[in-house]
Scaffold this active site. Structure first.
Site, mmCIF file in Angstrom:
data_model
loop_
_atom_site.group_PDB
_atom_site.id
_atom_site.type_symbol
_atom_site.label_atom_id
_atom_site.label_comp_id
_atom_site.label_asym_id
_atom_site.label_seq_id
_atom_site.Cartn_x
_atom_site.Cartn_y
_atom_site.Cartn_z
ATOM 1 N N GLU A 130 -110.969 -7.308 -30.812
ATOM 2 C CA GLU A 130 -111.096 -8.536 -30.048
ATOM 3 C C GLU A 130 -111.921 -8.240 -28.791
ATOM 4 O O GLU A 130 -111.639 -7.255 -28.112
ATOM 5 C CB GLU A 130 -109.722 -9.079 -29.629
ATOM 6 C CG GLU A 130 -109.841 -10.449 -29.000
ATOM 7 C CD GLU A 130 -108.496 -11.058 -28.603
ATOM 8 O OE1 GLU A 130 -107.451 -10.418 -28.798
ATOM 9 O OE2 GLU A 130 -108.518 -12.177 -28.104
ATOM 10 N N GLY A 186 -104.278 -4.250 -21.843
ATOM 11 C CA GLY A 186 -102.876 -3.880 -21.985
ATOM 12 C C GLY A 186 -102.524 -3.483 -23.402
ATOM 13 O O GLY A 186 -101.973 -2.420 -23.657
ATOM 14 N N GLU A 197 -97.341 -9.139 -27.531
ATOM 15 C CA GLU A 197 -98.111 -8.820 -28.744
ATOM 16 C C GLU A 197 -97.331 -9.227 -29.992
ATOM 17 O O GLU A 197 -97.903 -9.734 -30.957
ATOM 18 C CB GLU A 197 -98.455 -7.333 -28.797
ATOM 19 C CG GLU A 197 -99.191 -6.795 -27.564
ATOM 20 C CD GLU A 197 -100.391 -7.617 -27.117
ATOM 21 O OE1 GLU A 197 -101.039 -8.254 -27.970
ATOM 22 O OE2 GLU A 197 -100.664 -7.646 -25.895
ATOM 23 N N HIS A 257 -97.638 -12.950 -30.571
ATOM 24 C CA HIS A 257 -98.955 -13.323 -31.098
ATOM 25 C C HIS A 257 -98.943 -13.423 -32.630
ATOM 26 O O HIS A 257 -99.805 -14.087 -33.208
ATOM 27 C CB HIS A 257 -99.999 -12.276 -30.713
ATOM 28 C CG HIS A 257 -100.771 -12.578 -29.456
ATOM 29 N ND1 HIS A 257 -101.285 -13.830 -29.179
ATOM 30 C CD2 HIS A 257 -101.156 -11.778 -28.424
ATOM 31 C CE1 HIS A 257 -101.938 -13.770 -28.018
ATOM 32 N NE2 HIS A 257 -101.874 -12.548 -27.536
HETATM 33 N N1 ARG Z 1 -105.435 -10.276 -27.218
HETATM 34 C C1 ARG Z 1 -105.103 -9.191 -26.346
HETATM 35 C C2 ARG Z 1 -103.852 -9.630 -25.630
HETATM 36 O O1 ARG Z 1 -103.817 -10.512 -24.840
HETATM 37 C C3 ARG Z 1 -106.156 -8.831 -25.370
HETATM 38 C C4 ARG Z 1 -107.458 -8.418 -25.941
HETATM 39 C C5 ARG Z 1 -108.476 -8.278 -24.899
HETATM 40 N N2 ARG Z 1 -109.713 -7.844 -25.425
HETATM 41 C C6 ARG Z 1 -110.849 -7.896 -24.748
HETATM 42 N N3 ARG Z 1 -111.916 -7.429 -25.302
HETATM 43 N N4 ARG Z 1 -110.972 -8.385 -23.575
HETATM 44 O O2 ARG Z 1 -102.813 -9.180 -25.917
HETATM 45 ZN ZN ZN Z 2 -102.506 -11.929 -25.659
#
Ligand code: ARG
Ligand code: ZN
Length: 880
Positions: free
Chosen positions: A125, A265, A302, A305
């Site tokens: 991501e 994180g 997490e 999610h």
């Molecule tokens: N989805 C992740 C979270 O909030 C964060 C990922 C962040 N990635 C990034 N490339 N900024 O738990």
């Molecule tokens: Zn998140």
């Protein structure tokens, strides 16, 4: 690194993908220098698409071969430009076979496939997958993944990916393989693999429907004594989501893997969450109460999610808050429920409000201000912000405030009923909330589309003869980049009225009984609400529980604030009254300090603090929060022309005045809140330690030999990291004779614990005496490296963001240092560099001499060659 001129991407330009991917089979031959990725995609053209041809994203890849339906494609059959591989002529249903080469060991960005401590990890991501293989790397393309991993068995005994392990075995040449299958379709950003030498704590856990799930926490050898809390938090998270939202784990196996080199994180990859070690590893010797709370929150986040993010995902990255705002709200509620008491819940709420004011309000007022659902970006990684996350969570919380807990749950149920296994928009969530409750939430949309922090100005009139209290609320919202004018928001404002006895008055609002707290709905630019049956002039308690992310402007007198500080039944507003009293004084003292005047603090205020401090009916954690002064950067946010040294002086003398006047009381609380026996991170014990260590900090603000000895004794005898760090900070803050020695011993004892070494750097970076020269000297320490984000943050970020009086040194040395570090980091890791670049966001508010130097430093960075899109976007917006 930037290859073309940075392009702005607009939400309004969204078009559906030309093809969907049904299945993807990935084969990895893992080698740090030369990893071969073979991919087989079954793709079908998308009837909803307006475009044509196949589009695959790919960056920094070496294409070895490309075949379509068994036939090799050559240049001319496809073209690659601007990070996109296009096959203009393709049948409706195709199988693509793609082979690419990458070099994970050279990847210092920590995005895509990379090596940390000799092990392989991924972070996909938002757009990391495209640096692993060519793929339609966008969240609205959801596919079923099968993954074959092959690697040397000795070096990488553990091979993990998403879903279920379906096969494993040995190969020639000392290699082995593992095949993983994810039963759910998912976007590429949720893909993950780990190939590593790791060990795990594991456990079977009975789910609500009777199935058993295998839970694992994977760490490096030597860290198995630090996984209990993460495992417990995972089990609590699973239970909580079953009970609060009826959501169950949909896999047979759920893994958490800790890695020390990580940009953020943690990451919610399906069934294989990858975490920064900071949010996994804990035992009393190395972790503080704050660390424990962070682990619980992030493990929860997490895990949650899996439904809010994975089962229902985002159509495009502009919708990021759909999953992040909602999931932050869920982890906040989880942490609050884990404490269980009303007062504990209130303390978590106070901490949320503090974060919002400390970090989000400034963002909303600065050059990077953007709506919760942004309209454009250059680099999506720059939009993983406090606005998308924390303000997004406030927006979700407002649904619950407006609809009630049950109404909110109905909305959630409908959301999943409608959108399971889909990629959707923030508007779909709002529609589910509205439809499930038969409510019109059209105006509520503005919370997603308008940036800026609304200001609600309140005024009131009491008519004694009629027993009527009229409260007028008027709203406005400052201009933000690209949004000069704002329309009124739909704002829930929770209000109570206090009588002279400090008790809540039973409310009748606009003719309806409303109990002790009424949720007023402000939808117009200005509205007046009528409270009747009010027999005495009340003191309004407005915005209880911080019912909306706004700035409240009401002409409270000191006397009224003191009344609220002593009596408000709403703990958040009780705390808020104290903050307002403190802020007024900090601002006055700052003004005095700036003009060389006398820094006096009134007894009335100190008495109010005393009353809270010694009130045994209040939770220690609440008292700690009530006595914590607004930070220097929060004071800065209240000023039109910031003088960081004056703020520092004012706040230090305020702490000193309180510390010396209440010396006796702080001593008593210090003794009364000891937590003998085995360490436990529970909220009650943590609250006691918090109050005790706050007492120590106040005492150390006006130190003498006895107080230095108290801190020294705590440092020497500490049975846990919370007490040890608090003592060390006190010794350093008061420049006690034992401070240097304590620092040295601390390092010697914990030099094998990376997360503790981070604390060691962080404490020194934020020390009042730490100037740029001291920070530069620390960068020469053998344990320092820019390559590890935690380490870079501990020293450099803590200095630039956490030591304002030194960072803003009049000679501009802090700014020159900042520019240098942003550039150095950018060459390694643009995501981390661009976070540091944000330290300069508020440059226009500083005194002219500082402002000019800040601008100069920004221009230096902006003018540097080879800047990443990430940093480029931040500095050019700052200079606009
Ligand atoms: N989805 C992740 C979270 O909030 C964060 C990922 C962040 N990635 C990034 N490339 N900024 O738990
Ligand atoms: Zn998140």
């Amino acid at each position: 690194m930037r290859t073309d001129t940075p392009q702005t991407i607009y939400r309004k330009d969204y078009t559906p993908p030309t093809y969907q991917v049904e299945t993807v089979e990935l084969g990895f031959d893992l080698d740090p220098d030369r990893t071969i990725v073979a991919s087989r995609l079954v793709m079908v053209s998308n009837p909803e698409s307006v475009g044509e041809g196949i589009e695959l994203h790919g960056v920094n890849l070496q294409l070895v071969s490309l075949r379509m339906n068994g036939r090799t494609l050559y240049e001319g059959d496809y073209d690659i430009s601007g990070g996109i591989l296009r096959i203009p002529a393709a049948p409706d249903r195709v199988t693509l076979e793609i082979e690419t080469l990458t070099s994970p060991v050279k990847n210092t960005t920590l995005s895509g496939l990379y090596v940390s401590n000799g092990n392989f990890f991924t972070q996909c991501e938002a757009e990391g997958f495209r640096s692993i293989t060519y793929f339609p790397d966008r969240p609205d393309v959801m596919a079923k993944f099968t993954v074959m991993l092959r690697a040397d068995k000795n070096r990488y005994p553990v091979l993990l990916s998403n879903g279920n392990l379906v096969e494993e075995g040995d190969l020639d040449d000392g290699r082995h393989f593992a095949k993983w299958e994810d039963p759910f379709k998912k976007p590429s950003y949720l893909f993950a693999l780990v190939a590593a030498k790791l060990v795990c704590q594991e456990e079977n856990f009975r789910l609500k429907d009777g199935r058993d799930a295998l839970l694992q926490v994977w760490v490096e050898d030597g860290n198995l004594d630090k996984t209990d809390y993460a495992m417990q938090s995972l089990k609590n998270s699973i239970r909580w989501d079953e009970e609060r939202f009826g959501l169950e784990l949909d896999l047979d196996r759920f893994m958490i893997v800790a890695v020390s080199d990580f940009n953020m994180g943690a990451m919610e990859n399906k069934g294989l969450n990858i975490f920064n070690t900071k949010f996994v590893l804990a035992n009393p010797r190395v972790a503080t109460d704050v660390d424990y709370a962070g682990i619980e929150a992030v493990v929860g986040h997490e895990y949650f999610h899996n439904w809010t993010g994975n089962r229902v995902t985002c159509r495009d990255w502009f919708q990021l808050s759909l999953k992040e705002g909602l999931t932050v709200f869920r982890d906040q509620e989880f942490s609050a429920d884990m404490i269980g008491t009303d007062s504990g819940r209130a303390v978590t709420r106070i901490e949320q409000v503090r974060t919002l004011r400390q970090a989000q309000f400034p963002e909303d007022a600065g050059p990077m201000a953007h709506p919760v659902r942004p309209d454009s970006f250059v680099e999506i990684n720059n939009f993983y912000t406090v606005t998308v996350y924390e303000k997004g969570a406030e927006v979700v919380r407002m649904y619950q405030t407006l609809l009630g807990r049950d109404g909110f749950r109905k909305g959630m149920d409908l959301y999943f009923e409608r959108h399971d296994e889909q990629a959707v928009e923030c508007d779909d969530f709002r529609a589910a909330m509205a439809d499930a409750n038969g409510r019109d939430l059209a105006q509520f949309e503005r919370w997603y589309s308008q940036a800026g922090t609304p200001v609600v100005t309140a005024s009131s009139r009491y008519d004694a003869n009629a027993g009527a209290f009229a409260l007028t609320l008027s709203q406005s919202c400052p201009a933000t980049p690209g949004q000069p004018d704002k329309l009124p928001f739909h704002i829930p404002v929770a209000v109570g009225l206090l009588g002279a006895d400090g008790k809540d008055i039973e409310l009748t609002v606009d003719g309806k009984k409303a109990g002790a707290t009424a949720v007023l709905e402000l939808t117009e630019p200005s509205q007046t609400f009528q409270f009747t049956g009010v027999k005495q002039a009340p003191i309004p308690s407005i915005l209880r529980d911080f019912s909306a992310p706004i700035v409240l402007d009401y002409p409270y007198t000191d006397e009224q604030l003191l009344h609220l500080f002593s009596h408000d039944s709403d703990p958040v507003n009780r705390w808020e009254a104290g903050q307002r009293l403190a802020m007024e004084r900090l601002l006055a003292m700052t003004a005095a300090a700036g003009s060389g005047g006398q820094l006096a603090l009134d007894d009335t205020f100190i008495d109010a603090m005393r009353k809270i401090l010694v009130d045994e009916s209040l939770d220690p954690a609440f008292r700690e929060n009530a006595l914590l002064l607004p930070s220097e950067s929060m004071v800065a946010e209240q000023m039109d022309m910031v003088n960081p040294q004056a703020i520092h002086l004012a706040r230090q003398s305020m702490r000193k005045a309180i510390g010396s006047t209440l010396r006796k009381e702080f001593h008593a609380q210090y003794e009364a809140n000891q937590t003998p026996g085995d360490y436990s991170p529970d909220a009650i014990s943590a609250g006691k330690r918090g109050l005790k260590n706050l007492a120590l900090a106040y005492l150390s603000a006006a130190p003498d030999d006895a107080i230095n000895m108290l801190a020294q004794g705590q440092f020497d005898r500490a049975g846990n990291m919370t007490d040890r760090v608090a003592a060390l900070v006190s010794l350093i803050q008061s420049a006690a004779p034992g401070a240097a020695d304590a620092l040295e011993r601390f390092y010697a004892e914990f030099d094998n614990e990376a997360l503790v070494v981070d604390k060691w750097f962080a404490i020194q970076a934020a020390a009042p005496g730490a100037d740029v020269a001291a920070v530069r000297a620390l960068m020469k320490h053998p344990a320092f490296t820019l390559k590890n984000p935690n380490r870079a943050r501990s020293l450099i970020f803590n200095f630039c963001n956490g030591n304002p009086a030194q960072f803003h040194a009049p000679d501009g040395s802090g700014y020159a240092f900042w520019a240098e570090q942003v550039k150095a980091l950018d060459a390694l890791n643009p995501q981390v560099a661009s976070r540091l670049a944000r330290s300069m966001d508020r440059w226009r508010r500083y005194a002219p001499a500082l402002q000019a130097q800040m601008k100069n430093a920004l221009e230096k960075v902006a003018g540097a060659g080879k800047l990443s899109n990430d940093v480029n976007e931040v500095v050019s917006k700052a200079l606009t």
